[in-house]
Design a protein around this motif. Sequence first.
Motif, PDB file in Angstrom:
ATOM      1  N   TYR A 105     -68.472  69.451  -2.550  1.00 58.82           N
ATOM      2  CA  TYR A 105     -68.775  68.914  -3.876  1.00 58.82           C
ATOM      3  C   TYR A 105     -67.621  69.177  -4.810  1.00 58.82           C
ATOM      4  CZ  TYR A 105     -69.774  73.824  -4.646  1.00 58.82           C
ATOM      5  OH  TYR A 105     -69.660  75.183  -4.719  1.00 58.82           O
ATOM      6  N   SER A 106     -67.583  68.423  -5.881  1.00 55.20           N
ATOM      7  CA  SER A 106     -66.654  68.720  -6.966  1.00 55.20           C
ATOM      8  C   SER A 106     -67.476  69.133  -8.181  1.00 55.20           C
ATOM      9  CB  SER A 106     -65.786  67.501  -7.291  1.00 55.20           C
ATOM     10  OG  SER A 106     -66.605  66.434  -7.719  1.00 55.20           O
ATOM     11  N   ILE A 107     -66.801  69.772  -9.124  1.00 52.63           N
ATOM     12  CA  ILE A 107     -67.455  70.203 -10.364  1.00 52.63           C
ATOM     13  C   ILE A 107     -66.848  69.424 -11.523  1.00 52.63           C
ATOM     14  CG2 ILE A 107     -67.780  72.141 -11.975  1.00 52.63           C
ATOM     15  CD1 ILE A 107     -69.360  72.587  -9.465  1.00 52.63           C
ATOM     16  N   GLY A 108     -67.701  68.936 -12.415  1.00 54.78           N
ATOM     17  CA  GLY A 108     -67.227  68.291 -13.634  1.00 54.78           C
ATOM     18  C   GLY A 108     -67.583  69.135 -14.844  1.00 54.78           C
ATOM     19  N   VAL A 159     -64.326  79.729 -25.262  1.00 51.73           N
ATOM     20  CA  VAL A 159     -64.511  78.435 -24.588  1.00 51.73           C
ATOM     21  C   VAL A 159     -64.149  78.573 -23.108  1.00 51.73           C
ATOM     22  CG1 VAL A 159     -63.654  76.043 -24.448  1.00 51.73           C
ATOM     23  CG2 VAL A 159     -64.203  77.042 -26.665  1.00 51.73           C
ATOM     24  N   ARG A 160     -63.062  79.259 -22.831  1.00 53.17           N
ATOM     25  CA  ARG A 160     -62.666  79.480 -21.426  1.00 53.17           C
ATOM     26  C   ARG A 160     -63.705  80.291 -20.672  1.00 53.17           C
ATOM     27  NH1 ARG A 160     -56.864  81.588 -19.714  1.00 53.17           N
ATOM     28  NH2 ARG A 160     -58.083  82.160 -17.898  1.00 53.17           N
ATOM     29  N   GLU A 161     -64.258  81.310 -21.343  1.00 56.05           N
ATOM     30  CA  GLU A 161     -65.299  82.139 -20.695  1.00 56.05           C
ATOM     31  C   GLU A 161     -66.504  81.289 -20.322  1.00 56.05           C
ATOM     32  OE1 GLU A 161     -66.379  85.540 -23.107  1.00 56.05           O
ATOM     33  OE2 GLU A 161     -64.245  86.118 -23.186  1.00 56.05           O
ATOM     34  N   ILE A 162     -66.908  80.397 -21.227  1.00 57.13           N
ATOM     35  CA  ILE A 162     -68.078  79.549 -20.944  1.00 57.13           C
ATOM     36  C   ILE A 162     -67.775  78.589 -19.803  1.00 57.13           C
ATOM     37  CG2 ILE A 162     -69.602  77.768 -21.894  1.00 57.13           C
ATOM     38  CD1 ILE A 162     -69.355  79.229 -24.598  1.00 57.13           C
ATOM     39  N   ILE A 163     -66.572  78.038 -19.776  1.00 60.24           N
ATOM     40  CA  ILE A 163     -66.197  77.139 -18.673  1.00 60.24           C
ATOM     41  C   ILE A 163     -66.304  77.883 -17.343  1.00 60.24           C
ATOM     42  CG2 ILE A 163     -64.262  75.890 -17.622  1.00 60.24           C
ATOM     43  CD1 ILE A 163     -63.306  75.233 -20.479  1.00 60.24           C
ATOM     44  N   GLU A 164     -65.786  79.106 -17.303  1.00 53.65           N
ATOM     45  CA  GLU A 164     -65.793  79.872 -16.052  1.00 53.65           C
ATOM     46  C   GLU A 164     -67.218  80.215 -15.640  1.00 53.65           C
ATOM     47  OE1 GLU A 164     -62.822  82.947 -16.109  1.00 53.65           O
ATOM     48  OE2 GLU A 164     -61.246  81.415 -16.253  1.00 53.65           O
ATOM     49  N   ARG A 165     -68.045  80.584 -16.633  1.00 54.33           N
ATOM     50  CA  ARG A 165     -69.450  80.892 -16.325  1.00 54.33           C
ATOM     51  C   ARG A 165     -70.171  79.647 -15.827  1.00 54.33           C
ATOM     52  NH1 ARG A 165     -74.301  81.678 -19.511  1.00 54.33           N
ATOM     53  NH2 ARG A 165     -73.226  81.349 -21.475  1.00 54.33           N
ATOM     54  N   GLU A 174     -72.061  79.303 -12.299  1.00 53.29           N
ATOM     55  CA  GLU A 174     -73.511  79.104 -12.218  1.00 53.29           C
ATOM     56  C   GLU A 174     -73.874  77.806 -11.519  1.00 53.29           C
ATOM     57  OE1 GLU A 174     -74.725  81.823 -16.080  1.00 53.29           O
ATOM     58  OE2 GLU A 174     -75.304  79.714 -16.066  1.00 53.29           O
ATOM     59  N   ILE A 175     -73.142  76.753 -11.797  1.00 54.42           N
ATOM     60  CA  ILE A 175     -73.527  75.459 -11.226  1.00 54.42           C
ATOM     61  C   ILE A 175     -73.205  75.392  -9.734  1.00 54.42           C
ATOM     62  CG2 ILE A 175     -71.442  74.099 -11.689  1.00 54.42           C
ATOM     63  CD1 ILE A 175     -74.244  72.331 -12.862  1.00 54.42           C
ATOM     64  N   SER A 176     -72.203  76.168  -9.302  1.00 59.32           N
ATOM     65  CA  SER A 176     -71.818  76.094  -7.885  1.00 59.32           C
ATOM     66  C   SER A 176     -72.589  77.091  -7.022  1.00 59.32           C
ATOM     67  CB  SER A 176     -70.312  76.327  -7.738  1.00 59.32           C
ATOM     68  OG  SER A 176     -69.958  77.571  -8.287  1.00 59.32           O
ATOM     69  N   ARG A 177     -73.288  78.007  -7.665  1.00 61.85           N
ATOM     70  CA  ARG A 177     -74.004  79.045  -6.910  1.00 61.85           C
ATOM     71  C   ARG A 177     -75.072  78.422  -6.005  1.00 61.85           C
ATOM     72  NH1 ARG A 177     -75.729  83.124 -11.026  1.00 61.85           N
ATOM     73  NH2 ARG A 177     -73.491  83.516 -11.173  1.00 61.85           N
ATOM     74  N   GLY A 214     -78.145  63.913 -10.535  1.00 62.76           N
ATOM     75  CA  GLY A 214     -78.188  65.369 -10.479  1.00 62.76           C
ATOM     76  C   GLY A 214     -78.319  66.014 -11.850  1.00 62.76           C
ATOM     77  N   GLU A 215     -78.463  67.313 -11.805  1.00 57.88           N
ATOM     78  CA  GLU A 215     -78.695  68.072 -13.040  1.00 57.88           C
ATOM     79  C   GLU A 215     -77.392  68.256 -13.821  1.00 57.88           C
ATOM     80  OE1 GLU A 215     -80.162  72.586 -14.189  1.00 57.88           O
ATOM     81  OE2 GLU A 215     -79.204  72.158 -12.271  1.00 57.88           O
ATOM     82  N   ILE A 216     -77.485  68.109 -15.125  1.00 56.73           N
ATOM     83  CA  ILE A 216     -76.369  68.472 -16.005  1.00 56.73           C
ATOM     84  C   ILE A 216     -76.784  69.728 -16.763  1.00 56.73           C
ATOM     85  CG2 ILE A 216     -74.988  67.793 -18.008  1.00 56.73           C
ATOM     86  CD1 ILE A 216     -75.263  64.914 -17.163  1.00 56.73           C
ATOM     87  N   ARG A 217     -75.970  70.758 -16.664  1.00 59.12           N
ATOM     88  CA  ARG A 217     -76.264  71.965 -17.445  1.00 59.12           C
ATOM     89  C   ARG A 217     -75.466  71.942 -18.733  1.00 59.12           C
ATOM     90  NH1 ARG A 217     -77.185  77.264 -13.761  1.00 59.12           N
ATOM     91  NH2 ARG A 217     -77.961  76.190 -11.909  1.00 59.12           N
TER      92      ARG A 217
END
Length: 324
Positions: free
Chosen positions: A4-7, A48-54, A58-61, A32-35
């Motif tokens: 999968y890829s992440i957007g 902003v970077r911290e939220i992107i990383e989180r 979370e979405i890939s877990r 699919g789900e959008i968080r």
Amino acid sequence: MKGYSIGIDIGGTSIKAAAFFGNADRDGLISGEIRRYPTRTADGAAPVREIIERAIDEISRGLPGRMIAIGVGTPGLVDREGNLIGAAVNIPGWDGLPLSRALEERWRVPVSVANDANMTAYGEWRFGAETGSAGDSLVCISLGTGIGGGVVLDGRILVGAGGMAGEIGHVVVEEGGRPCNCGLSGCLERYSSATGIAVSAVRMAPDFDSPLSREIAAGTAGPTAKQVYRALSAGDSLAAAIHRDSSRHLAKAIGVLAQTVNPKVIVIGGGVLEAGDIIIEGIREFLPRFVLPMSLESLNIRRASLGESAGVWGAAAHAWDKNA
Ligand SMILES: [Zn+2]
């Protein structure tokens, strides 16, 4: 390829994240789900970077397969290498950030970063009706508080030599007109964005005697673009004049694009479209002034179909298409 890829789509009030399984059928892809992660971009680059990383964590877990690539849509200008450039960004410290390299080092996958309007255009091209084929081209224009634009040509986002391609909002439609934050005067977004429509209402109200002009004079209407279009549906003469003015300017900029790019389709989205099909109808009315008759017939202009999901799905699909 299994995986999968992440957007990621960075907006002013929230960051959206979604996972994209490119080998599913087309309809399955975008269901699919959008968080959503609330954020205040004004707090600066680090949170902003911290939220992107989180969000990526979370979405890939627990997802099956491996992460193949990450795509990020961000406000501001992005160069061909995925670095953020220029000062026209509302996130302090964002300018100059090597975002793609930072995320690549953390996740060890290719990361594609592009301007959010470009990712939105890619999403509309990839998933919207009538497009998604390699040879197809699409122009996407978003009418919000500003005006964003993106061009997908032969299946690729048009970035331009300096990352400036698709800046439709800053096409000058009135030489020496209203001053713009970008340094030019008379930019399209000064007239036809929600903000521009509100400015037109204030400037044009003294020349009219209508319910809307009286509300503006009395201070009981903001005015906002929403109020203008509500008044228009009630037959207000000031609102009709504002709408004609906005439509004429839009048609002028779109005419330039149509002649140079000759896209298969032009889609218009953004908050202003809440007013309905009247926005598209207004543009169509003025297009014959700006487009060659032979091009006009084949010019397909319609409402964007994905709404606010276009950016995150575009980012995910762009990362997939480049790397899977
Ligand atoms: Zn401008």
